[in-house]
Design a protein around this motif. Structure first.
Motif, PDB file in Angstrom:
ATOM      1  N   GLN A   2       1.057  -0.894  -0.389  1.00 49.44           N
ATOM      2  CA  GLN A   2       0.053   0.443  -0.076  1.00 49.44           C
ATOM      3  C   GLN A   2       1.079   1.393   0.506  1.00 49.44           C
ATOM      4  N   TYR A  25      -5.192   6.728  -2.140  1.00 45.93           N
ATOM      5  CA  TYR A  25      -3.851   6.210  -1.587  1.00 45.93           C
ATOM      6  C   TYR A  25      -4.248   4.668  -3.143  1.00 45.93           C
ATOM      7  N   SER A  27      -3.727  -0.014  -3.235  1.00 46.05           N
ATOM      8  CA  SER A  27      -3.584  -0.944  -2.489  1.00 46.05           C
ATOM      9  C   SER A  27      -3.589  -1.242  -3.337  1.00 46.05           C
ATOM     10  N   VAL A  31      -8.394  -1.863   2.430  1.00 43.09           N
ATOM     11  CA  VAL A  31      -7.670  -0.861   3.422  1.00 43.09           C
ATOM     12  C   VAL A  31      -9.031  -0.549   4.266  1.00 43.09           C
TER      13      VAL A  31
END
Lengths: 115, 114
Positions: A2, A25, A27, A31
């Motif tokens: 991540q 973000y 990933s 998450v």
């Protein structure tokens, strides 16, 4: 793996004005998302977190954040800031399937509230 | 109810020395995580301890080691200090290993390596 990107390193704003601190973000797995605040010479304090359910999350001190899965964002907002909100703000993620919830933080956004 | 406490508050060492930082978790917590926060950066995960064992480790060299005691307190040891180890070291405690559990942070130990 991540990663977290906070799009603004510094945000100056006048007292009683609204503010938005941006967080994106990346990933490969699902998450959980968090916002922490750090006042000078102190540790981190949790403002709010998104685990599941409503994508609009309300936190302490009048802050709220909205999780947008399609845009992989979790922006923090406050409709009217106070001088006392001056601090460093960190966005963080942890994998939902990761044991122990290791936090991955962004670089931080310095919020400076001016009178 | 005492929160997370860390000692010492500040520490100055020279290159090549060894240092030990200490953390007492919040009452009722059994899990301790350590983070390194370089100046102007976000915290980076070093490792996590639960039931006196290291459970997860971040991308840090073996010079960084730790320990957890039966009372859940923890130590972070750094050997052969480098200038780049200068940072704020944060300890966070939580209950168990379930992802999403809130971590409570201590005020940190400021380490300066000269």
């Amino acid at each position: 793996a991540q990663s977290v990107t906070q799009l603004d390193s510094q945000v100056p704003v006048f007292e009683e004005a609204p503010v938005e601190l941006r967080c994106n973000y990346s990933s490969s797995v699902s998450v959980y998302l968090f916002w922490y605040v750090q006042y000078p010479n102190q540790g981190l304090q949790l403002l709010l977190k998104y685990l599941s359910g409503s994508t609009l999350v309300k936190g302490i001190n009048g802050f709220e954040a909205e999780f947008n899965k399609s845009q992989t964002s979790f922006h923090l907002r406050k409709p009217s800031v106070h001088i006392s909100d001056t601090a460093e703000y960190f966005c963080a993620v942890s994998a939902t399937d990761g044991q122990g919830g290791k936090l991955i933080f962004g670089q931080g956004t310095e919020l400076s509230v001016k009178p | 109810d005492a929160g997370v406490t860390q000692s010492p508050t500040h520490l100055i060492k020279t290159r090549g020395q060894q240092v030990t930082l200490r953390c007492s978790p919040k009452s009722g917590h059994d899990t301790v995580s350590w983070y390194q926060q370089a100046l102007g950066q976000g915290p980076q995960f070093i490792f996590q301890y639960y039931e006196e064992e290291e459970r997860q480790r971040g991308n840090f060299p073996d010079r960084f080691s730790g320990h957890q005691f039966p009372n859940y307190s923890s130590e972070l040891n750094v050997n052969a200090l480098l200038l780049g180890d200068s940072a704020l070291y944060l300890c966070a405690s939580s209950s168990g290993l379930r992802p999403g559990t809130e971590q409570f942070f201590g005020p940190g130990t400021r380490l300066t390596v000269l």
